[in-house]
Design a protein around this motif. Structure first.
Motif, PDB file in Angstrom:
ATOM      1  N   MET A 160       0.842  -1.187   0.000  1.00  8.75           N
ATOM      2  CA  MET A 160       0.000   0.000   0.000  1.00  8.75           C
ATOM      3  C   MET A 160       0.886   1.249   0.000  1.00  8.75           C
ATOM      4  N   THR A 161       0.572   2.159  -0.868  1.00  7.74           N
ATOM      5  CA  THR A 161       1.391   3.363  -0.961  1.00  7.74           C
ATOM      6  C   THR A 161       0.907   4.409   0.040  1.00  7.74           C
ATOM      7  N   ALA A 162       1.847   5.161   0.558  1.00  5.50           N
ATOM      8  CA  ALA A 162       1.520   6.201   1.526  1.00  5.50           C
ATOM      9  C   ALA A 162       0.940   7.408   0.801  1.00  5.50           C
ATOM     10  N   THR A 163       0.012   8.066   1.449  1.00  6.89           N
ATOM     11  CA  THR A 163      -0.547   9.288   0.870  1.00  6.89           C
ATOM     12  C   THR A 163       0.486  10.400   0.987  1.00  6.89           C
ATOM     13  N   ILE A 164       0.232  11.468   0.301  1.00  6.68           N
ATOM     14  CA  ILE A 164       1.183  12.582   0.341  1.00  6.68           C
ATOM     15  C   ILE A 164       1.284  13.152   1.751  1.00  6.68           C
ATOM     16  N   ASN A 165       0.180  13.191   2.488  1.00  5.26           N
ATOM     17  CA  ASN A 165       0.235  13.696   3.865  1.00  5.26           C
ATOM     18  C   ASN A 165       1.064  12.775   4.755  1.00  5.26           C
ATOM     19  N   ASP A 166       0.932  11.453   4.553  1.00  3.04           N
ATOM     20  CA  ASP A 166       1.751  10.512   5.318  1.00  3.04           C
ATOM     21  C   ASP A 166       3.231  10.733   5.028  1.00  3.04           C
ATOM     22  N   ARG A 167       3.541  10.952   3.779  1.00  4.97           N
ATOM     23  CA  ARG A 167       4.935  11.185   3.396  1.00  4.97           C
ATOM     24  C   ARG A 167       5.460  12.480   4.014  1.00  4.97           C
TER      25      ARG A 167
END
Length: 92
Positions: free
Chosen positions: A1-8
């Motif tokens: 699962m890819t991280a969202t931009i906010n998670d990054r």
């Protein structure tokens, strides 16, 4: 699962807040400033070249070297009679 931009972004914030070395923080600031300037003025800023050679400058500026024969021909056509030392003294 890819991280969202906010998670990054949060991951980056955590990494930044964990920095202890002043040099690392200064390098990060410089890099962020470079990214900001590059975004505002695209294509204007390039990284510094660590080693420069005459050949790389020639290629970058599309410089063609005049053949020695052509240079000598131009010198002969100018027919300069003054002494070289005199001409050089005129430059200062």
């Amino acid at each position: 699962m890819t991280a969202t931009i906010n998670d990054r972004k949060y991951e980056l914030i955590e990494k930044i807040t964990s920095l202890k070395n002043e040099k690392d923080i200064a390098e990060l600031e410089a890099h962020l400033q470079y990214l900001d300037m590059n975004a505002r003025f695209p294509g204007m800023f390039r990284p510094m070249i660590s080693d420069i050679s005459v050949e790389s400058l020639r290629k970058e500026h599309n410089y063609d070297v005049l053949p020695v024969e052509e240079i000598n021909s131009i010198i002969d056509d100018l027919d300069i009679q003054e002494d070289l030392e005199y001409l050089l003294a005129q430059l200062s």
